[in-house]
Scaffold this motif. Structure first.
Motif, short mmCIF file in Angstrom:
data_model
loop_
_atom_site.label_atom_id
_atom_site.label_comp_id
_atom_site.label_asym_id
_atom_site.label_seq_id
_atom_site.Cartn_x
_atom_site.Cartn_y
_atom_site.Cartn_z
N GLN A 57 0.84 -1.20 0.00
CA GLN A 57 0.00 0.00 0.00
C GLN A 57 0.87 1.25 0.00
N PRO A 58 0.31 2.37 -0.44
CA PRO A 58 1.01 3.64 -0.23
C PRO A 58 1.12 3.91 1.27
N VAL A 59 2.07 4.75 1.65
CA VAL A 59 2.31 4.98 3.07
C VAL A 59 1.99 6.42 3.47
N VAL A 60 1.69 6.53 4.76
CA VAL A 60 1.54 7.82 5.42
C VAL A 60 2.55 7.80 6.56
N LEU A 61 3.34 8.84 6.67
CA LEU A 61 4.38 8.91 7.69
C LEU A 61 3.91 9.77 8.85
N VAL A 62 4.09 9.25 10.06
CA VAL A 62 3.76 9.99 11.28
C VAL A 62 5.04 10.05 12.10
N ALA A 63 5.72 11.17 12.02
CA ALA A 63 7.06 11.30 12.59
C ALA A 63 7.07 12.18 13.82
N HIS A 64 7.98 11.85 14.73
CA HIS A 64 8.20 12.67 15.92
C HIS A 64 9.69 12.96 16.04
N GLY A 116 1.28 11.37 2.47
CA GLY A 116 1.40 12.56 3.31
C GLY A 116 2.19 12.26 4.55
N ALA A 117 2.48 13.33 5.31
CA ALA A 117 3.26 13.17 6.55
C ALA A 117 2.78 14.15 7.61
N LEU A 118 2.62 13.61 8.81
CA LEU A 118 2.39 14.42 10.00
C LEU A 118 3.72 14.47 10.73
N VAL A 131 3.30 20.23 9.92
CA VAL A 131 4.26 20.30 11.02
C VAL A 131 3.49 20.79 12.24
N VAL A 132 3.56 20.01 13.32
CA VAL A 132 2.96 20.41 14.59
C VAL A 132 4.12 20.75 15.51
N ALA A 133 4.13 21.98 16.02
CA ALA A 133 5.26 22.43 16.84
C ALA A 133 4.77 23.14 18.10
N SER A 134 5.68 23.24 19.03
CA SER A 134 5.39 23.85 20.33
C SER A 134 6.22 25.12 20.50
N GLN A 135 5.65 26.08 21.18
CA GLN A 135 6.34 27.35 21.43
C GLN A 135 7.53 27.20 22.37
N ASP A 136 7.53 26.14 23.20
CA ASP A 136 8.60 25.98 24.19
C ASP A 136 9.30 24.62 24.09
N ASP A 137 9.45 24.13 22.88
CA ASP A 137 10.14 22.85 22.67
C ASP A 137 11.63 23.03 23.00
N PRO A 138 12.17 22.25 23.93
CA PRO A 138 13.58 22.40 24.28
C PRO A 138 14.53 21.93 23.19
N TYR A 139 14.02 21.21 22.19
CA TYR A 139 14.88 20.67 21.14
C TYR A 139 14.73 21.40 19.80
N ALA A 195 10.13 25.69 4.68
CA ALA A 195 11.05 25.04 3.73
C ALA A 195 10.45 23.75 3.18
N TRP A 196 9.77 23.00 4.02
CA TRP A 196 9.20 21.73 3.60
C TRP A 196 7.86 21.89 2.88
N GLY A 197 7.32 23.12 2.84
CA GLY A 197 6.04 23.35 2.19
C GLY A 197 4.88 22.79 2.99
N ALA A 198 5.04 22.76 4.31
CA ALA A 198 4.05 22.15 5.20
C ALA A 198 3.17 23.19 5.87
N GLU A 199 1.96 22.79 6.18
CA GLU A 199 1.10 23.59 7.05
C GLU A 199 1.72 23.55 8.44
N LEU A 200 1.68 24.66 9.16
CA LEU A 200 2.22 24.72 10.52
C LEU A 200 1.07 24.84 11.51
N VAL A 201 1.06 23.94 12.50
CA VAL A 201 0.07 23.98 13.58
C VAL A 201 0.82 24.31 14.86
#
Length: 186
Positions: free
Chosen positions: A65-72, A95-97, A130-138, A150-156
């Motif tokens: 099957q085609p794949v969907v990537l869910v990355a952290h 797609g990718a989350l 791209v799901v991101a946090s305002q206080d991510d230590p990394y 750069a990745w052409g992604a929606e930012l949440v």
């Protein structure tokens, strides 16, 4: 397994970051709840970009099957690097989350993960969020914004949610799964 919220037309691959995702991490909960598949790496403690990329490549090649990537975290950096170098990214990925991308170019992450620089900056050839946090230590917020652009992604913007992991207290993170379902519908 809850069949009604699964994504039946694709193989959902969970791409954990450095040191894998623990049992309480939302990725592990999605694996248990929805039957998604964790991409197993050979060495979670000393990740090598080439090894991790090869593992992703062989998994996508072998997928019926085609794949969907869910990355952290480091899984996001892996996704961007692999997509920039594999022709399969254009034809086999729906797609990718990308959640809480790690900035492997910034200290202290760069020192802990040698060989993961630079972060690929090419536009991804598939829809992504791209799901991101305002206080991510990394990863500073401005770098998360930069990666999404750069990745052409929606930012949440998840606000102050740390590294969007077990310590963030998200549990099974239903709102994140809703983002994944929306991404696939589009």
């Amino acid at each position: 397994m809850n069949q009604e919220v699964m994504i039946p037309s694709a193989r959902v691959l969970l791409l954990p970051g450095w040191q894998n995702s623990d049992v309480l991490h939302w990725q592990s909960q999605w694996e248990a709840l929805y039957g998604y598949e964790r991409l197993q790496q050979h060495d979670w403690q000393r990740p090598l970009r080439g090894d991790w990329s090869a593992r992703l490549q062989e998994t996508v090649v072998d997928s019926v099957q085609p794949v969907v990537l869910v990355a952290h975290s480091l899984g996001c950096v892996l996704t961007a690097w692999w997509a920039a170098h594999s022709p399969l990214a254009r034809t086999r990925v729906l797609g990718a989350l990308l959640v809480a991308p790690a900035d492997t170019e910034a200290e202290p992450v760069a020192a802990q993960l040698p060989g993961w620089q630079p972060v690929a900056q090419a536009r991804l050839p598939f829809p992504s969020i791209v799901v991101a946090s305002q206080d991510d230590p990394y990863c500073r917020w401005d770098r998360s914004q930069h990666f999404a652009q750069a990745w052409g992604a929606e930012l949440v913007d998840l606000g102050p949610a740390g590294h969007i992991n077990t310590a963030s207290g998200l549990g099974r993170w239903d709102a994140g799964h809703a983002l994944l379902r929306r991404l696939i519908k589009e």
